[in-house]
Design an enzyme around this catalytic site. Structure first.
Site, PDB file in Angstrom:
ATOM      1  N   TRP A 150      15.415   0.438   6.709  1.00  0.00           N
ATOM      2  CA  TRP A 150      16.740   0.530   6.103  1.00  0.00           C
ATOM      3  C   TRP A 150      16.719   0.367   4.580  1.00  0.00           C
ATOM      4  O   TRP A 150      17.694   0.668   3.917  1.00  0.00           O
ATOM      5  CB  TRP A 150      17.665  -0.556   6.702  1.00  0.00           C
ATOM      6  CG  TRP A 150      17.031  -1.911   6.719  1.00  0.00           C
ATOM      7  CD1 TRP A 150      16.398  -2.492   7.779  1.00  0.00           C
ATOM      8  CD2 TRP A 150      16.912  -2.838   5.627  1.00  0.00           C
ATOM      9  NE1 TRP A 150      15.897  -3.725   7.402  1.00  0.00           N
ATOM     10  CE2 TRP A 150      16.201  -3.962   6.096  1.00  0.00           C
ATOM     11  CE3 TRP A 150      17.355  -2.839   4.300  1.00  0.00           C
ATOM     12  CZ2 TRP A 150      15.902  -5.063   5.292  1.00  0.00           C
ATOM     13  CZ3 TRP A 150      17.055  -3.935   3.493  1.00  0.00           C
ATOM     14  CH2 TRP A 150      16.343  -5.021   3.983  1.00  0.00           C
ATOM     15  N   ASN A 151      15.613  -0.144   4.010  1.00  0.00           N
ATOM     16  CA  ASN A 151      15.663  -0.470   2.578  1.00  0.00           C
ATOM     17  C   ASN A 151      15.594   0.764   1.681  1.00  0.00           C
ATOM     18  O   ASN A 151      16.000   0.711   0.517  1.00  0.00           O
ATOM     19  CB  ASN A 151      14.588  -1.504   2.200  1.00  0.00           C
ATOM     20  CG  ASN A 151      13.181  -1.036   2.478  1.00  0.00           C
ATOM     21  OD1 ASN A 151      12.978  -0.073   3.210  1.00  0.00           O
ATOM     22  ND2 ASN A 151      12.208  -1.709   1.910  1.00  0.00           N
ATOM     23  N   LYS A 174      13.247   8.295  14.244  1.00  0.00           N
ATOM     24  CA  LYS A 174      14.215   7.249  14.592  1.00  0.00           C
ATOM     25  C   LYS A 174      14.562   6.491  13.321  1.00  0.00           C
ATOM     26  O   LYS A 174      13.755   5.708  12.808  1.00  0.00           O
ATOM     27  CB  LYS A 174      13.649   6.261  15.625  1.00  0.00           C
ATOM     28  CG  LYS A 174      14.723   5.296  16.111  1.00  0.00           C
ATOM     29  CD  LYS A 174      14.200   3.977  16.623  1.00  0.00           C
ATOM     30  CE  LYS A 174      13.928   2.951  15.591  1.00  0.00           C
ATOM     31  NZ  LYS A 174      15.084   2.488  14.781  1.00  0.00           N
ATOM     32  N   PRO A 175      15.763   6.733  12.777  1.00  0.00           N
ATOM     33  CA  PRO A 175      16.155   5.968  11.591  1.00  0.00           C
ATOM     34  C   PRO A 175      16.585   4.565  12.019  1.00  0.00           C
ATOM     35  O   PRO A 175      16.850   4.322  13.195  1.00  0.00           O
ATOM     36  CB  PRO A 175      17.350   6.757  11.040  1.00  0.00           C
ATOM     37  CG  PRO A 175      17.942   7.435  12.229  1.00  0.00           C
ATOM     38  CD  PRO A 175      16.816   7.672  13.210  1.00  0.00           C
ATOM     39  N   GLY A 228       7.633  -0.728   8.087  1.00  0.00           N
ATOM     40  CA  GLY A 228       8.376  -1.923   8.481  1.00  0.00           C
ATOM     41  C   GLY A 228       7.452  -3.130   8.446  1.00  0.00           C
ATOM     42  O   GLY A 228       6.445  -3.137   7.727  1.00  0.00           O
ATOM     43  N   SER A 229       7.775  -4.124   9.254  1.00  0.00           N
ATOM     44  CA  SER A 229       7.026  -5.386   9.170  1.00  0.00           C
ATOM     45  C   SER A 229       5.637  -5.252   9.797  1.00  0.00           C
ATOM     46  O   SER A 229       5.413  -4.437  10.706  1.00  0.00           O
ATOM     47  CB  SER A 229       7.799  -6.492   9.888  1.00  0.00           C
ATOM     48  OG  SER A 229       7.705  -6.302  11.279  1.00  0.00           O
ATOM     49  N   GLU A 251       2.901   1.685   7.173  1.00  0.00           N
ATOM     50  CA  GLU A 251       3.253   1.092   5.876  1.00  0.00           C
ATOM     51  C   GLU A 251       3.898  -0.238   6.182  1.00  0.00           C
ATOM     52  O   GLU A 251       5.066  -0.292   6.574  1.00  0.00           O
ATOM     53  CB  GLU A 251       4.277   1.975   5.138  1.00  0.00           C
ATOM     54  CG  GLU A 251       3.730   3.262   4.589  1.00  0.00           C
ATOM     55  CD  GLU A 251       2.724   3.052   3.491  1.00  0.00           C
ATOM     56  OE1 GLU A 251       2.598   1.926   2.975  1.00  0.00           O
ATOM     57  OE2 GLU A 251       2.029   4.021   3.176  1.00  0.00           O
ATOM     58  N   LEU A 252       3.150  -1.339   5.974  1.00  0.00           N
ATOM     59  CA  LEU A 252       3.643  -2.627   6.486  1.00  0.00           C
ATOM     60  C   LEU A 252       4.002  -3.590   5.363  1.00  0.00           C
ATOM     61  O   LEU A 252       4.196  -3.192   4.224  1.00  0.00           O
ATOM     62  CB  LEU A 252       2.598  -3.197   7.445  1.00  0.00           C
ATOM     63  CG  LEU A 252       2.176  -2.223   8.561  1.00  0.00           C
ATOM     64  CD1 LEU A 252       1.118  -2.818   9.458  1.00  0.00           C
ATOM     65  CD2 LEU A 252       3.381  -1.752   9.381  1.00  0.00           C
ATOM     66  N   CYS A 285       9.026  -3.473  -0.034  1.00  0.00           N
ATOM     67  CA  CYS A 285       7.703  -4.003   0.354  1.00  0.00           C
ATOM     68  C   CYS A 285       6.820  -4.201  -0.861  1.00  0.00           C
ATOM     69  O   CYS A 285       5.843  -4.939  -0.795  1.00  0.00           O
ATOM     70  CB  CYS A 285       7.009  -3.043   1.305  1.00  0.00           C
ATOM     71  SG  CYS A 285       7.961  -2.769   2.774  1.00  0.00           S
ATOM     72  N   GLU A 382       6.628 -12.950   2.693  1.00  0.00           N
ATOM     73  CA  GLU A 382       7.469 -11.983   1.984  1.00  0.00           C
ATOM     74  C   GLU A 382       8.917 -12.500   1.994  1.00  0.00           C
ATOM     75  O   GLU A 382       9.466 -12.777   3.055  1.00  0.00           O
ATOM     76  CB  GLU A 382       7.375 -10.657   2.746  1.00  0.00           C
ATOM     77  CG  GLU A 382       7.718  -9.450   1.945  1.00  0.00           C
ATOM     78  CD  GLU A 382       7.402  -8.158   2.702  1.00  0.00           C
ATOM     79  OE1 GLU A 382       7.326  -8.168   3.952  1.00  0.00           O
ATOM     80  OE2 GLU A 382       7.257  -7.133   2.023  1.00  0.00           O
TER      81      GLU A 382
HETATM   82  C1  SIN Z   1       8.957   0.179   0.436  1.00  0.00           C
HETATM   83  O1  SIN Z   1       9.543  -0.823   0.150  1.00  0.00           O
HETATM   84  O2  SIN Z   1       8.357   0.255   1.512  1.00  0.00           O
HETATM   85  C2  SIN Z   1       8.920   1.405  -0.425  1.00  0.00           C
HETATM   86  C3  SIN Z   1       8.987   1.152  -1.862  1.00  0.00           C
HETATM   87  C4  SIN Z   1       8.712   2.369  -2.701  1.00  0.00           C
HETATM   88  O3  SIN Z   1       8.556   3.479  -2.202  1.00  0.00           O
HETATM   89  O4  SIN Z   1       8.635   2.181  -3.915  1.00  0.00           O
END
Ligand code: SIN
Length: 480
Positions: A150-151, A174-175, A228-229, A251-252, A285, A382
């Protein structure tokens, strides 16, 4: 002016309604914006079957034709930037100006991969015998399934869908349940751009585990991607490998260090820290999670930073000049409150902030914490909120040791004017991405991704396309 958006799912080129729906909230006000279909395992199977049926024709299209459709999709996104950014802000909370940056960033992946699709080169391999000739072909991997966060309601979708579709794959997305509307707006534009039915499918749901299970276990899905996490990523990755040995891109989580050496330009370091730490209210992240500051400049840096942070404007994303929006939900704000309270109880000091903000139930005051120690959770975990913990160090070796003392390795930042130190520290830091004298680096041409428990694979750059291609070795034998 009212914002127009789609609120049905999108499967096999058709808009899919459902009697069972879930609410989407504005995180600034907790008002319901829309009700979206709450789909489950059956509809996920259906979307996968549609993607499977569409795959042979899409994969067989010349790259130039795929590129033209993707380019059209990109042009439509750019023409619709204003609506897309207001939608991102409405459901995700980030200020509209920042959301506009995300929308352009998101669109750039489609432009980039439209171009890259024409460069999915194989190789001619020098032979080992005069009776054979060797080549490799790069072929699309097949049906892909993606689960996005969602970020970044738009950019994390296009960073996966762009390379997948460019490579000749088809995709089921899946959003997140918090921000499905941006995903559906992308489907609307994909339809207008002429993406054939089944190439891009959006399954909306509040039941992530039912949909995720089908995606991970389906024989028809050959690639699974998740942002996500780390906790969830490990489970999904294990399910994908354990069930059907599919290729996985993850991508964690991160725990990015930002190091300020005594020889740094302090104003630049303050600016960079704010850009990195407070982007999307600290909910990325790659946000600097812990700020390591050399002893001799600690007090000066802490003062400058906390003065600048105290000036950040907090409020709903659609208000002029707002720089810090709400956190995504109640759980997020409670976590930040808990982590700050624990740090304060263990001896940290709030130089500014340290509490919720009067703008509303999900707003947190931008915070700088001094006297943070390595044991505190604000250093080891985090934070995902607008809180900058400052940790003191005395030597370069100590800074690198603290920076690397984490199971994560996504992004790292440091500020120095010493060119040799810049090389040295960049080489020694254990992370997939290092940014020197700059608090932000993301764009479409770089390989984005982490090492250690921050993930597998890279998104963006020339590397991004390869995630969705399989090299096939071909031997031509029988030469005399
Ligand atoms: C993320 O928070 O996973 C992506 C950040 C970004 O693309 O800069």
């Amino acid at each position: 002016m009212a914002l127009a958006f789609r609120s049905d799912a999108y499967i096999d080129g058709k808009w899919r309604a459902s009697a069972k729906r879930f609410p989407v909230y504005n995180p600034a006000t907790q008002e319901v914006i829309a009700h979206v279909p709450d789909l489950g395992a059956a509809e996920t199977e259906e979307a996968i079957a549609a993607a499977h049926a569409a795959f042979p024709l899409w994969a067989a299209k010349p790259a130039k034709e795929r590129a033209a459709i993707l380019r059209k999709w990109y042009d439509l996104m750019m023409a619709d930037l204003d609506r897309l950014s207001r939608l991102i802000s409405l459901e995700g909370g980030k200020p509209v100006a920042e959301a506009k940056g995300e929308a352009a960033y998101g669109a750039s992946f489609i432009e980039w991969f439209a171009e890259e699709s024409k460069r999915a080169y194989g190789r001619v391999i020098p032979t080992t015998t005069d009776t054979r000739r060797y080549v490799t072909l790069k072929q699309p991997i097949g049906v892909c399934a993606s689960v996005t966060p969602w970020n970044f309601p738009m950019a994390m979708i296009t960073r996966k869908a762009g390379p997948a579709i460019a490579a000749g794959c088809t995709i089921v997305l899946k959003p997140p349940h918090q921000t499905p509307l941006t995903a559906l707006a992308l489907a609307e534009l994909a339809e207008q751009a002429g993406l054939p039915p089944g190439v891009f499918n959006v399954v909306t749901t509040e039941n992530a585990s039912a949909v995720g299970k089908v995606m991970c276990e389906s024989e028809l899905v050959r690639h699974f991607s998740f942002t996500g996490s780390t906790e969830v990523g490990k489970k999904l990755g294990a399910a994908c490998i354990g069930s059907t040995v599919k290729k996985v891109s993850l991508e964690l989580g991160g725990n990015a260090p930002l190091i300020v050496f005594a020889d740094a330009d302090l104003d630049l370091a303050v600016k960079g820290t704010i850009m990195s730490k407070f982007r999307n209210a600290g909910q990325t992240c790659v946000c600097a999670n812990r700020i390591l500051v050399e002893d001799s400049i600690y007090d000066a840096f802490a003062k400058k930073l906390s003065e600048a942070v105290a000036k950040l404007k907090v409020g709903p994303g659609d208000q002029d000049g707002v720089e810090i929006g709400p956190l995504i939900d109640q759980k997020a704000i409670e976590k930040v409150e808990r982590m700050v309270a624990e740090a304060l109880a263990s001896g940290a000091t709030a130089l500014t902030g340290g509490k919720k903000h009067a703008a509303g139930a999900q707003f947190y005051t931008p915070t700088v914490l001094a006297d943070v120690t390595r044991e505190m959770r604000v250093n080891t975990e985090e934070i995902f909120g607008p809180v900058a913990p400052l940790i003191r160090f005395k030597t370069e070796d100590e800074a690198v040791a603290i920076a690397n003392d984490t199971p994560f390795g996504l992004a790292a930042y440091f500020f120095t004017k010493d060119i040799h130190r810049a090389w040295r520290v960049a080489e020694r830091i254990e992370s997939g991405m290092v940014s020197i004298n700059d608090g932000i680096f993301s764009n479409e041409v770089i390989p984005f991704g982490g090492v250690k428990q921050s993930g597998l694979g890279r998104e963006g750059g020339v590397e991004g396309l390869d995630e969705y291609l399989e090299p096939k070795f071909v031997n031509f034998g029988g030469f005399n």
